[in-house]
Motif scaffolding. Structure first.
Motif, mmCIF file in Angstrom:
data_model
loop_
_atom_site.group_PDB
_atom_site.id
_atom_site.type_symbol
_atom_site.label_atom_id
_atom_site.label_comp_id
_atom_site.label_asym_id
_atom_site.label_seq_id
_atom_site.Cartn_x
_atom_site.Cartn_y
_atom_site.Cartn_z
ATOM 1 N N LEU A 1 0.838 -1.206 0.000
ATOM 2 C CA LEU A 1 0.000 0.000 0.000
ATOM 3 C C LEU A 1 0.873 1.256 0.000
ATOM 4 O O LEU A 1 0.606 2.221 -0.723
ATOM 5 C CB LEU A 1 -0.919 -0.019 1.226
ATOM 6 C CG LEU A 1 -1.973 1.064 1.321
ATOM 7 C CD1 LEU A 1 -2.950 1.006 0.143
ATOM 8 C CD2 LEU A 1 -2.738 0.949 2.640
ATOM 9 N N GLU A 2 1.918 1.215 0.798
ATOM 10 C CA GLU A 2 2.853 2.356 0.885
ATOM 11 C C GLU A 2 3.477 2.630 -0.487
ATOM 12 O O GLU A 2 3.482 3.780 -0.965
ATOM 13 C CB GLU A 2 3.942 2.015 1.905
ATOM 14 C CG GLU A 2 4.981 3.090 2.105
ATOM 15 C CD GLU A 2 6.048 2.613 3.097
ATOM 16 O OE1 GLU A 2 5.702 1.980 4.111
ATOM 17 O OE2 GLU A 2 7.236 2.886 2.838
ATOM 18 N N VAL B 1 -12.493 -1.297 0.960
ATOM 19 C CA VAL B 1 -12.527 0.107 0.557
ATOM 20 C C VAL B 1 -11.128 0.692 0.736
ATOM 21 O O VAL B 1 -10.521 0.544 1.799
ATOM 22 C CB VAL B 1 -13.520 0.922 1.421
ATOM 23 C CG1 VAL B 1 -13.546 2.381 0.962
ATOM 24 C CG2 VAL B 1 -14.911 0.337 1.356
ATOM 25 N N VAL B 2 -10.646 1.348 -0.302
ATOM 26 C CA VAL B 2 -9.396 2.102 -0.209
ATOM 27 C C VAL B 2 -9.768 3.559 0.030
ATOM 28 O O VAL B 2 -10.639 4.103 -0.659
ATOM 29 C CB VAL B 2 -8.560 1.966 -1.502
ATOM 30 C CG1 VAL B 2 -7.341 2.884 -1.456
ATOM 31 C CG2 VAL B 2 -8.122 0.526 -1.707
ATOM 32 N N THR B 3 -9.118 4.189 1.008
ATOM 33 C CA THR B 3 -9.400 5.599 1.285
ATOM 34 C C THR B 3 -8.112 6.412 1.273
ATOM 35 O O THR B 3 -7.045 5.921 1.646
ATOM 36 C CB THR B 3 -10.086 5.791 2.655
ATOM 37 O OG1 THR B 3 -9.251 5.259 3.675
ATOM 38 C CG2 THR B 3 -11.442 5.133 2.706
ATOM 39 N N VAL C 1 -1.389 3.629 6.207
ATOM 40 C CA VAL C 1 -0.054 4.228 6.111
ATOM 41 C C VAL C 1 -0.221 5.736 6.225
ATOM 42 O O VAL C 1 -1.053 6.329 5.538
ATOM 43 C CB VAL C 1 0.644 3.883 4.772
ATOM 44 C CG1 VAL C 1 2.078 4.401 4.788
ATOM 45 C CG2 VAL C 1 0.636 2.384 4.518
ATOM 46 N N ASN C 2 0.562 6.335 7.124
ATOM 47 C CA ASN C 2 0.513 7.783 7.324
ATOM 48 C C ASN C 2 1.665 8.420 6.559
ATOM 49 O O ASN C 2 2.810 7.976 6.668
ATOM 50 C CB ASN C 2 0.638 8.115 8.809
ATOM 51 C CG ASN C 2 -0.397 7.376 9.625
ATOM 52 O OD1 ASN C 2 -1.577 7.472 9.365
ATOM 53 N ND2 ASN C 2 0.060 6.594 10.606
ATOM 54 N N VAL D 1 -3.461 7.009 3.974
ATOM 55 C CA VAL D 1 -3.936 6.078 2.948
ATOM 56 C C VAL D 1 -4.240 4.759 3.649
ATOM 57 O O VAL D 1 -3.409 4.256 4.413
ATOM 58 C CB VAL D 1 -2.882 5.877 1.840
ATOM 59 C CG1 VAL D 1 -3.361 4.850 0.814
ATOM 60 C CG2 VAL D 1 -2.561 7.201 1.156
ATOM 61 N N ALA D 2 -5.419 4.236 3.414
ATOM 62 C CA ALA D 2 -5.819 3.026 4.140
ATOM 63 C C ALA D 2 -6.627 2.099 3.243
ATOM 64 O O ALA D 2 -7.208 2.525 2.243
ATOM 65 C CB ALA D 2 -6.644 3.412 5.371
ATOM 66 N N ILE D 3 -6.630 0.837 3.635
ATOM 67 C CA ILE D 3 -7.534 -0.131 3.005
ATOM 68 C C ILE D 3 -8.240 -0.887 4.120
ATOM 69 O O ILE D 3 -7.598 -1.368 5.063
ATOM 70 C CB ILE D 3 -6.815 -1.071 2.012
ATOM 71 C CG1 ILE D 3 -7.815 -2.056 1.406
ATOM 72 C CG2 ILE D 3 -5.646 -1.798 2.652
ATOM 73 C CD1 ILE D 3 -7.274 -2.813 0.216
#
Lengths: 162, 128
Positions: free
Chosen positions: A21-22, A64-66, A145-146, A156-158
Motif C-alpha cells: 500500500l505504501e 474500501v481504499v481511502t 499508512v501515514n 492512505v488506508a484499506i
C-alpha cells in the motif's frame, strides 16, 4: 514489488500488505504529482482530516481504499496534478482526490498478483466535512499508512474483511 | 505528423486535462480536443466530430470503456480511428479484453509523459 498469495482473506496475509500500500501510494504521487511521499511515524489528528476519497474493491478482495487529508492538502494535490496555482486548483480538489484514490487502489490491486483479473474497482466517491466517521464493514481490518506530503498529513488506508 | 484531433473519454475532468497535457509534452501537436465523461457521451460527440485518435478510460459510469469500444464499429465517424485505453485496470485480463474489443493500445495509470509518448505515438504513426 509484487505480492502473490492464493489465500487473500487471512489477516496474517493482509498484515504483509502495508508495504505494498505504501509503495502504491508513493508511485502515484511520484508519477502524477512529481512529489515524494515520506512515511510519517504518527497518525495525524482526526480533526485535520476533512476530506475522504474512497474507492470500493469487489470480487476476490472486497473492501474500501481511502485517501484522507485536509482540504488544503487536497487543493495542493490538485495544484500539483494540474500545474496550476493552489487557489484555482481548489475547484478541482474533489475530482483530483477521487482520481488519486482511484490510482492508488488500482496500483495496489495490480501489485497483488493473486488478484489477477478477479477484483474490480468502483468509481471514486469523495466526501468532505469536519465531523464524520467512515465504517464500511462490520468486522474488518484496516491497514493504514501515514504520509507527509510537503508538510501536509495524508492517510492512505484499506479496510478489508477479516 | 500533422496536427491531430483527439477525443479524451474519462469521468475525471482532472484526468482529461492531464492526458491532454501529457500529449502536448510528448510532442504531439493538437488541433482540437473533444472531451466526454463516459462512453455514452463519447458516442454523442462522435455523431459530429471527426477525430484522429480516441483515448479512453475503462471504469466509468453510464457506459464503460470496453462497452464503448465494442460499439465503435457501428459509428461512421469512428471508422479507422484507433483507440488507446488509459486506465487503472492493469490486469492481463483487462488488457486482453480491451485489445479483443478493438483497442489498439493500453496505458496504465499512473503514467509518465514518456509512457504516453511510447504508447500513443506509434498508434498515431500507424494510422497516418
Amino acid at each position: 514489488m509484487s505480492v502473490g498469495d492464493s489465500n487473500l482473506n487471512t489477516v496474517e496475509n493482509h498484515a504483509n500488505w502495508n508495504p505494498v500500500l505504501e509503495l502504491a501510494a508513493q508511485e502515484v504521487f511520484e508519477t502524477m504529482l512529481g512529489t515524494h511521499l515520506d512515511v510519517a511515524s504518527e497518525p495525524p489528528s482526526e480533526d485535520a482530516l476533512d476530506v475522504t476519497a474512497m474507492v470500493g474493491l469487489a470480487g476476490l478482495l472486497c473492501g474500501v481504499v481511502t485517501v484522507r487529508c485536509s482540504s488544503r492538502a487536497g487543493g495542493r494535490m490538485a495544484s500539483k496534478m494540474l500545474c496550476i496555482d493552489a487557489e484555482k486548483a481548489m475547484a478541482e480538489m474533489w475530482d483530483a482526490m477521487g482520481e488519486i484514490c482511484n490510482m492508488v487502489a488500482g496500483n495496489f490491486k495490480n501489485k497483488i498478483s493473486a488478484l489477477g483479473d478477479g477484483c474490480m474497482l468502483s468509481v471514486p466517491t469523495v466526501i468532505t466535512g469536519g465531523d464524520y466517521s467512515c465504517r464500511s464493514l462490520g468486522n474488518s481490518t484496516t491497514l493504514q499508512v501515514n504520509f507527509l506530503f510537503e508538510e501536509e498529513r495524508i492517510v492512505v488506508a484499506i479496510e478489508i474483511p477479516g | 505528423m500533422d496536427k491531430v484531433q483527439v477525443l479524451i473519454v474519462d469521468d475525471s475532468s482532472v484526468m482529461r486535462k492531464i492526458v491532454e497535457r501529457s500529449l502536448r509534452q510528448a510532442g504531439i501537436e493538437i488541433e482540437k480536443v473533444f472531451e466526454a465523461g463516459n462512453g455514452a457521451e463519447a458516442l454523442v460527440v462522435l455523431r459530429d466530430a471527426k477525430v484522429d485518435i480516441i483515448l479512453c478510460d475503462i471504469n466509468m459510469p453510464v457506459m464503460d470503456g470496453l462497452e464503448f469500444v465494442k460499439q465503435l464499429p457501428g459509428v461512421e465517424n469512428a471508422k479507422g480511428v484507433p483507440v488507446v485505453m488509459i486506465t487503472t485496470e492493469g490486469s492481463e485480463g483487462h488488457v486482453v479484453r480491451a485489445l479483443s474489443a478493438g483497442a489498439k493500445g493500453y496505458l496504465r495509470k499512473p503514467f509518465t509523459a514518456d509512457q504516453v509518448k511510447e504508447h500513443i505515438l506509434p498508434v498515431l504513426a500507424a494510422k497516418s
